[in-house]
Each structure stands twice: as structure tokens, then as C-alpha cells.
Design an enzyme around this catalytic site. Structure first.
Site, PDB file in Angstrom:
ATOM      1  CG  ASP A  24     -31.197 -62.079 139.065  1.00 59.07           C
ATOM      2  OD1 ASP A  24     -32.166 -61.404 139.471  1.00 59.07           O
ATOM      3  OD2 ASP A  24     -31.276 -62.866 138.110  1.00 59.07           O
ATOM      4  CG  ASP A  26     -36.096 -67.442 137.946  1.00 57.17           C
ATOM      5  OD1 ASP A  26     -35.480 -68.501 137.716  1.00 57.17           O
ATOM      6  OD2 ASP A  26     -37.322 -67.337 137.798  1.00 57.17           O
ATOM      7  CG  ASP A 223     -29.663 -65.122 134.836  1.00 56.52           C
ATOM      8  OD1 ASP A 223     -30.054 -64.240 135.635  1.00 56.52           O
ATOM      9  OD2 ASP A 223     -30.430 -65.719 134.053  1.00 56.52           O
TER      10      ASP A 223
END
Length: 351
Positions: A24, A26, A223
């Protein structure tokens, strides 16, 4: 942590055990447009050791070219082919549902337009253009209200509705802003219809990623529990949660089964290390490194290796892994409701 499919050989680092990292962006590689601490060096080292790096994002606004350019500018050399977006996943989904060359009403950004053209579809801007499908993606903070109206008009007429993703929020330089999921919800409320969704954690995104990377033993790195980690579970692959984004230690301990990662690390340096296994059971406690965790009454309790209670001799993330094992065992198929405040405070991982 999660013993589901840990790689063989306890001394192996993650970049040795897996052939491709599905990263991922961001909250993992960058935040607010700037590289997260240790991200550039860790990714460079993993790549130099032979691990393929693929960047997988639910953001359908930007094209792979622009994402790759951004990464390279940060010091992470990337090619457009290394970037997989939810726009690409939803474009494939649409192309499998409508005839070649069909018109598709697009409400979103350039990333969606480019992805549809890649599949031989014709983007249009109005519900009056006789579209065979309508696709909705994040169009940036300036997206006009009348664009949502176009989706509503088409969906109300029975035109098949697709969404790149349904993330309710998106980070911005000023805080948390409404994401594509919020805009999708507007149309859902007005029409009573449900879109076909491609982005994480839905299977079309994982399929697109595997088709484009050819990964044989992928590791999802993210995250967010409800997109990255849930998507890994849906795809039946292993995952690494990094604590540089939105997930808190308390949120991780409370995670239901589909949100539980295989590994957890402070940041992307976790790709370059071995991850200590967790041993023990609910009766004797769960041990990882020099920490032992157990459930007692209504709380999670943490003991360190030398018994003096200061925890100075233990890696706090070993302690968090032990706590996860205790919390998830106590919770079973639900979410852990045990108080972990004091245990996390001892680790210096409050929250």
C-alpha cells in the site's frame, strides 16, 4: 503472531521468504506526499536482495505513470508497471461485463479514464450518452455535485453501477477528508442500488495485482486492517501490518479474525528482519522474545523476561506480538474486549 502460513525457516527475513511485496502507499511508503522514515532505504534493500516491489493503491484518481513518477522523486525508483490501482481492477471488471468498445459513464479522475481506454472502453461524461455501465471513483476535492447526479440518473435507469473502491475517508494535508465511499453512499441512498466494487478488500483488486505481477508467494504490506489486511485474508495470502498509518496498537488487539495480520512491525524495516514466533497457550501465557502475555480477569497482562517489570530488555514489538496472541485467543471469532491499556503503556505503545 498468526501461525496460519508462516514461512519455513525461523531465521529467514520476510524479503527472503516472499517473492513479491504488495505495498500500500499512503501510510506505508509515504504520508502527506513525503516518504515515511526508513521507507526508502528499506525498499531499496529489499529490492536489491531480489524481492519484487509492487505498489497497490485504492486511489483511482492518479495514473500509474504519475504514481511511479512520485515514488521515483521520493527516492524509490518505480516503473508504471510496478503500480496497480483500483481503476485498473474496476476497468477489467467492467470489460468482462459489457461488449468491447462500450461506452462507460465515468465520474472520477484521469486514472479511471486511462484504465478504461486500456481495456478498449469509451469514457463518456453524461447519463444521456447511452452508457453500458457507469463507474464511480474519487475525483479529487473539487468534484462537483452534478457529477454525482449523473451517476444517480444512470443507476436509476438500470445502468450497471461499478465503484473503484468504497474507502469512506482519504487523508489530506489538512486532515481526513471524505473518500470515494462517502460519494458512493450518496448515490446508494438516493437509488437504493448497490455497486460492484473492485478495490481492496474485494477480490477483483487482489486478482488484478496477481495478474499484473505474476507473484507466486506474495506478501501484502499495509497500514489498514479493513482494506489491506482484510484483502490479504480474502486472497488467502500472508500480510505485514506496519504501524506508520491509521492502525493503533489497541485497534490491532481488538481486530476480528479477518483483520489479523500474519506479521506486525513498526515500519518497513520489518521486511528486512526475521519475526520471532509466538509460543505458549492461554494457560501458560504467550511468549515472544522476552515478553509473555496472558489474559487475566478483564485485562491483558504483560510480563518481561527478567521479572523486574521494567521491560528494558525486550523489543516492544515482540511484546505486542505476544499480546496479539493472548487477545485473539481470548476473543476467538470476535473482537477482544479486554483492557490492554497498562500493557501497551509498558511497551511505550499507548493507544
Amino acid at each position: 503472531m498468526n501461525p496460519r502460513t508462516r514461512p519455513e525457516g525461523s531465521g529467514r527475513t520476510l524479503n527472503e521468504a516472499y517473492d513479491t511485496a504488495l505495498l500500500d502507499l499512503d501510510g506505508v511508503v509515504y504520508a502527506g506526499g513525503e516518504a515515511i522514515d526508513h521507507a526508502v532505504d528499506s525498499l531499496s534493500a529489499a529490492r536489491d536482495d531480489g524481492m519484487r516491489l509492487a505498489y497497490v493503491t485504492n486511489n483511482a484518481l492518479r495514473t500509474p505513470d504519475s504514481v511511479a513518477e512520485h515514488l521515483t522523486r521520493l527516492g524509490v525508483p518505480a516503473e508504471p508497471a510496478d503500480v496497480i490501482t483500483s481503476a485498473q481492477a474496476v476497468a477489467r471488471l467492467i470489460a468482462e461485463s459489457v461488449p468491447d468498445g462500450s461506452r462507460v459513464l465515468v465520474v472520477g479522475g484521469e486514472g479511471l479514464v486511462v484504465a478504461l481506454r486500456e481495456r478498449g472502453l469509451v469514457p463518456v461524461e453524461s447519463a444521456d450518452d447511452d452508457p453500458a455501465a457507469v463507474v464511480q471513483g474519487y475525483g479529487g476535492p473539487g468534484m462537483a455535485w452534478e457529477r454525482l447526479a449523473e451517476v444517480g440518473y444512470a443507476v436509476a435507469r438500470g445502468v450497471p453501477w461499478f465503484a473503484s473502491n468504497t474507502d469512506l475517508t482519504i487523508p489530506s494535508g489538512r486532515g481526513i477528508a471524505p473518500g470515494n465511499g462517502a460519494a458512493v453512499q450518496v448515490v446508494r441512498m438516493v437509488t437504493g442500488a448497490e455497486p460492484k466494487v473492485a478495490g481492496k478488500p474485494q477480490p477483483p483488486m487482489h486478482r488484478e495485482t496477481i495478474l499484473r505481477t505474476g507473484a507466486r508467494r506474495p506478501l501484502v504490506v499495509g497500514d489498514r486492517l479493513d482494506t489491506d489486511i482484510e484483502g490479504a485474508h480474502a486472497g488467502e495470502v500472508d500480510s505485514l501490518l506496519v504501524m506508520t498509518g491509521v492502525t493503533t496498537p489497541a485497534g490491532l488487539l481488538a481486530a476480528p479474525p479477518e483483520h489479523r495480520p500474519t506479521y506486525v512491525a513498526a515500519d518497513l524495516r520489518g521486511l528486512l528482519t526475521g519475526h520471532a514466533g509466538v509460543e505458549g497457550d492461554a494457560d501458560s501465557g504467550f511468549r515472544c522474545g522476552s515478553w509473555t502475555a496472558r489474559a487475566a480477569d478483564d485485562a491483558l497482562v504483560l510480563d518481561d523476561g527478567d521479572g523486574d517489570g521494567d521491560g528494558d530488555d525486550g523489543d516492544p514489538y515482540d511484546g505486542l506480538r505476544a499480546l496479539c496472541a493472548a487477545a485473539w485467543t481470548a476473543a476467538g471469532d470476535g473482537s477482544c474486549e479486554l483492557d490492554a491499556g497498562k500493557a501497551l503503556e509498558r511497551l511505550g505503545l499507548d493507544g
